[in-house]
Design a protein around this motif. Structure first.
Motif, PDB file in Angstrom:
ATOM      1  N   LEU A 261       0.836  -1.206   0.000  1.00 24.38           N
ATOM      2  CA  LEU A 261       0.000   0.000   0.000  1.00 24.38           C
ATOM      3  C   LEU A 261       0.867   1.251   0.000  1.00 24.38           C
ATOM      4  N   ARG A 262       2.165   1.039   0.175  1.00 29.03           N
ATOM      5  CA  ARG A 262       3.153   2.115   0.108  1.00 29.03           C
ATOM      6  C   ARG A 262       2.877   3.216   1.128  1.00 29.03           C
ATOM      7  N   THR A 263       2.734   2.787   2.376  1.00 19.56           N
ATOM      8  CA  THR A 263       2.514   3.753   3.445  1.00 19.56           C
ATOM      9  C   THR A 263       3.078   3.200   4.746  1.00 19.56           C
ATOM     10  N   ILE A 264       3.501   4.104   5.632  1.00 17.63           N
ATOM     11  CA  ILE A 264       3.944   3.711   6.965  1.00 17.63           C
ATOM     12  C   ILE A 264       3.004   4.296   8.023  1.00 17.63           C
ATOM     13  N   ASP A 265       1.860   4.807   7.582  1.00 20.13           N
ATOM     14  CA  ASP A 265       0.870   5.376   8.486  1.00 20.13           C
ATOM     15  C   ASP A 265       0.261   4.252   9.322  1.00 20.13           C
ATOM     16  N   ALA A 266       0.631   4.205  10.618  1.00 24.05           N
ATOM     17  CA  ALA A 266       0.216   3.101  11.473  1.00 24.05           C
ATOM     18  C   ALA A 266      -1.302   3.021  11.632  1.00 24.05           C
ATOM     19  N   ASP A 267      -1.965   4.163  11.760  1.00 28.01           N
ATOM     20  CA  ASP A 267      -3.424   4.161  11.923  1.00 28.01           C
ATOM     21  C   ASP A 267      -4.118   3.635  10.674  1.00 28.01           C
ATOM     22  N   LEU A 268      -3.639   4.078   9.531  1.00 27.97           N
ATOM     23  CA  LEU A 268      -4.229   3.654   8.263  1.00 27.97           C
ATOM     24  C   LEU A 268      -4.048   2.149   8.071  1.00 27.97           C
ATOM     25  N   LEU A 269      -2.854   1.643   8.357  1.00 25.29           N
ATOM     26  CA  LEU A 269      -2.578   0.218   8.190  1.00 25.29           C
ATOM     27  C   LEU A 269      -3.412  -0.616   9.160  1.00 25.29           C
ATOM     28  N   ALA A 270      -3.528  -0.146  10.404  1.00 26.41           N
ATOM     29  CA  ALA A 270      -4.303  -0.883  11.398  1.00 26.41           C
ATOM     30  C   ALA A 270      -5.773  -0.960  11.007  1.00 26.41           C
ATOM     31  N   GLU A 271      -6.310   0.146  10.490  1.00 25.77           N
ATOM     32  CA  GLU A 271      -7.713   0.148  10.074  1.00 25.77           C
ATOM     33  C   GLU A 271      -7.931  -0.792   8.894  1.00 25.77           C
ATOM     34  N   SER A 272      -7.016  -0.777   7.931  1.00 24.00           N
ATOM     35  CA  SER A 272      -7.129  -1.686   6.785  1.00 24.00           C
ATOM     36  C   SER A 272      -7.123  -3.133   7.252  1.00 24.00           C
ATOM     37  N   TYR A 273      -6.232  -3.445   8.188  1.00 26.51           N
ATOM     38  CA  TYR A 273      -6.143  -4.816   8.684  1.00 26.51           C
ATOM     39  C   TYR A 273      -7.388  -5.216   9.462  1.00 26.51           C
ATOM     40  N   ASP A 274      -7.782  -4.366  10.410  1.00 19.11           N
ATOM     41  CA  ASP A 274      -8.898  -4.721  11.287  1.00 19.11           C
ATOM     42  C   ASP A 274     -10.218  -4.839  10.541  1.00 19.11           C
ATOM     43  N   ILE A 275     -10.430  -3.997   9.534  1.00 16.06           N
ATOM     44  CA  ILE A 275     -11.705  -4.012   8.822  1.00 16.06           C
ATOM     45  C   ILE A 275     -11.670  -4.975   7.637  1.00 16.06           C
ATOM     46  N   GLN A 276     -10.695  -4.802   6.750  1.00 16.78           N
ATOM     47  CA  GLN A 276     -10.716  -5.575   5.504  1.00 16.78           C
ATOM     48  C   GLN A 276     -10.318  -7.025   5.687  1.00 16.78           C
ATOM     49  N   ILE A 277      -9.404  -7.278   6.593  1.00 17.48           N
ATOM     50  CA  ILE A 277      -8.883  -8.637   6.722  1.00 17.48           C
ATOM     51  C   ILE A 277      -9.497  -9.364   7.914  1.00 17.48           C
ATOM     52  N   THR A 278      -9.388  -8.796   9.104  1.00 19.63           N
ATOM     53  CA  THR A 278      -9.904  -9.480  10.287  1.00 19.63           C
ATOM     54  C   THR A 278     -11.427  -9.626  10.251  1.00 19.63           C
ATOM     55  N   LYS A 279     -12.125  -8.543   9.929  1.00 25.94           N
ATOM     56  CA  LYS A 279     -13.587  -8.553  10.035  1.00 25.94           C
ATOM     57  C   LYS A 279     -14.293  -9.116   8.806  1.00 25.94           C
ATOM     58  N   TYR A 280     -13.864  -8.741   7.616  1.00 26.14           N
ATOM     59  CA  TYR A 280     -14.668  -9.047   6.433  1.00 26.14           C
ATOM     60  C   TYR A 280     -14.062 -10.063   5.459  1.00 26.14           C
ATOM     61  N   MET A 281     -12.759 -10.338   5.543  1.00 24.36           N
ATOM     62  CA  MET A 281     -12.211 -11.325   4.612  1.00 24.36           C
ATOM     63  C   MET A 281     -12.646 -12.713   5.051  1.00 24.36           C
ATOM     64  N   MET A 282     -13.169 -13.495   4.129  1.00 25.88           N
ATOM     65  CA  MET A 282     -13.799 -14.772   4.444  1.00 25.88           C
ATOM     66  C   MET A 282     -12.780 -15.897   4.571  1.00 25.88           C
ATOM     67  N   LYS A 283     -12.888 -16.677   5.646  1.00 23.89           N
ATOM     68  CA  LYS A 283     -12.022 -17.842   5.807  1.00 23.89           C
ATOM     69  C   LYS A 283     -12.301 -18.873   4.723  1.00 23.89           C
ATOM     70  N   VAL A 284     -13.576 -19.068   4.444  1.00 21.11           N
ATOM     71  CA  VAL A 284     -13.999 -19.992   3.386  1.00 21.11           C
ATOM     72  C   VAL A 284     -14.583 -19.135   2.263  1.00 21.11           C
ATOM     73  N   PRO A 285     -13.806 -18.855   1.216  1.00 23.82           N
ATOM     74  CA  PRO A 285     -14.242 -17.894   0.196  1.00 23.82           C
ATOM     75  C   PRO A 285     -15.218 -18.471  -0.836  1.00 23.82           C
ATOM     76  N   LEU A 286     -16.322 -18.988  -0.331  1.00 25.90           N
ATOM     77  CA  LEU A 286     -17.335 -19.566  -1.220  1.00 25.90           C
ATOM     78  C   LEU A 286     -18.191 -18.476  -1.859  1.00 25.90           C
ATOM     79  N   THR A 287     -18.408 -18.591  -3.135  1.00 23.64           N
ATOM     80  CA  THR A 287     -19.338 -17.712  -3.846  1.00 23.64           C
ATOM     81  C   THR A 287     -20.738 -18.304  -3.716  1.00 23.64           C
TER      82      THR A 287
END
Length: 334
Positions: A261-287
């Motif tokens: 993502l080409r950034t070292i902004d800790a808040d921005l990175l933490a939000e991306s991780y917590d929302i996009q990956i931890t909360k919404y990325m699916m463990k079982v990516p079934l369509t």
């Protein structure tokens, strides 16, 4: 040759991220393939993580992952045979298939529209958007779908009450918002975080609408599914393993996000991780049929041919189902 030149030019414009693995699984010859991601966001990170952790190599794959400026360009590269897989919105794949392209969704990694409607500081209420411009990346992408859904939610008719304007990548949209070219915009993360830090406000977090949607996932061509199913299985196995690693190893994932993502902004990175990956990325990516039906219903507003289409025509879930029923996915989280 001309197609090749156009693709290379597109990659140069957006600052192409080009990465490749160099060795395969022990004792195996590696398969060299290309894959594309279609925005610079946390939702696109599984191929990057698979590369950084050496996961692709374990499945005998030498993968060059390239960054495209939008789903439209990514789909064009897939159809032209420039790439074998693309991380992309399900709506873009369905739109291409309705138009006659031999492409299918083979995994859905985010099953809702993980987008936000963000407005300039002077826009305090949704009704103030009437007569204004809403920025997106390109028509036919998930951002376009998100903008239309957001406007309808607020009782505004796209094309009549508001204008939806093509801008380009997330950073370009933020720039257009700051410059007043558009008064609101739809994007994901980290663009949302950047826009809010600049004083803009979130008017709508689209996941709050609880709409199932094949928002982000993996698509490929029908000929690859038919002629080389082992390649599809190996590629998806690597992605699923990468998702498990990202969910379990926050420190590793933040490093990957920072790099790509080409950034070292800790808040921005933490939000991306917590929302996009931890909360919404699916463990079982079934369509699912419901997620694709949602895509088709929205697509029908622009392409009437989509209205009566059967959702099952647009995806092939056998590969993820095999990974699920074989206990492969569950084993990654033990």
């Amino acid at each position: 040759m001309q197609r090749r030149k156009e693709l290379l030019l597109a990659l140069w414009v957006v600052g192409c991220v080009s990465i490749s693995t160099s060795a395969g699984a022990a004792g195996e010859a590696t398969r060299k393939i290309r894959a594309a991601i279609t925005s610079i966001s946390g939702a696109m990170v599984p191929p990057w993580a698979a590369h950084e952790a050496g996961i692709f190599r374990r499945y005998g794959l030498d993968v060059e992952v390239i960054a495209m400026p939008s789903g439209i360009q990514g789909m064009g590269a897939l159809i032209a045979g420039e790439v074998a897989f693309v991380q992309i919105a399900g709506g873009t794949t369905a739109g291409a298939a309705v138009g006659g392209a031999d492409v299918k969704i083979v995994a859905t990694t985010v099953g809702t529209l993980l987008l936000n409607l963000v407005a300039r500081p002077e826009i305090e209420k949704p009704e103030q958007l009437r007569g204004k411009n809403i920025g997106i990346s390109r028509y036919g992408t998930s951002l376009h779908t998100g903008a239309r859904i957001a406007m309808k939610h607020f009782g505004l008719e796209p094309g009549k009450d508001v204008a939806i304007v093509e801008i380009g990548s997330g950073d370009w949209i933020v720039g257009a918002l700051q410059g007043g070219r558009v008064q609101a915009a739809v994007f994901g993360y980290p663009a949302t975080s950047r826009a809010v830090k600049l004083g803009n406000r979130v008017l709508l977090h689209l996941p709050n609408l609880n709409i199932p949607c094949a928002s982000t996932g993996v698509s490929t061509r029908g000929d690859i599914i038919r002629d080389d199913p082992d390649l599809v299985k190996r590629y998806l196995s690597a992605e699923v393993e990468a998702i498990a690693l990202m969910k379990k190893d926050r420190a590793f994932t933040l490093k990957v996000l920072s790099k790509y993502l080409r950034t070292i902004d800790a808040d921005l990175l933490a939000e991306s991780y917590d929302i996009q990956i931890t909360k919404y990325m699916m463990k079982v990516p079934l369509t699912t049929t419901e997620a694709v039906r949602s895509v088709l219903d929205e697509l029908a507003e622009r392409s009437p041919k989509a209205r009566e289409q059967e959702p099952s025509k647009f995806f092939d879930d056998r590969f993820v189902r095999q990974l699920q029923t074989s206990d492969f996915i569950a084993s990654l989280y033990r």
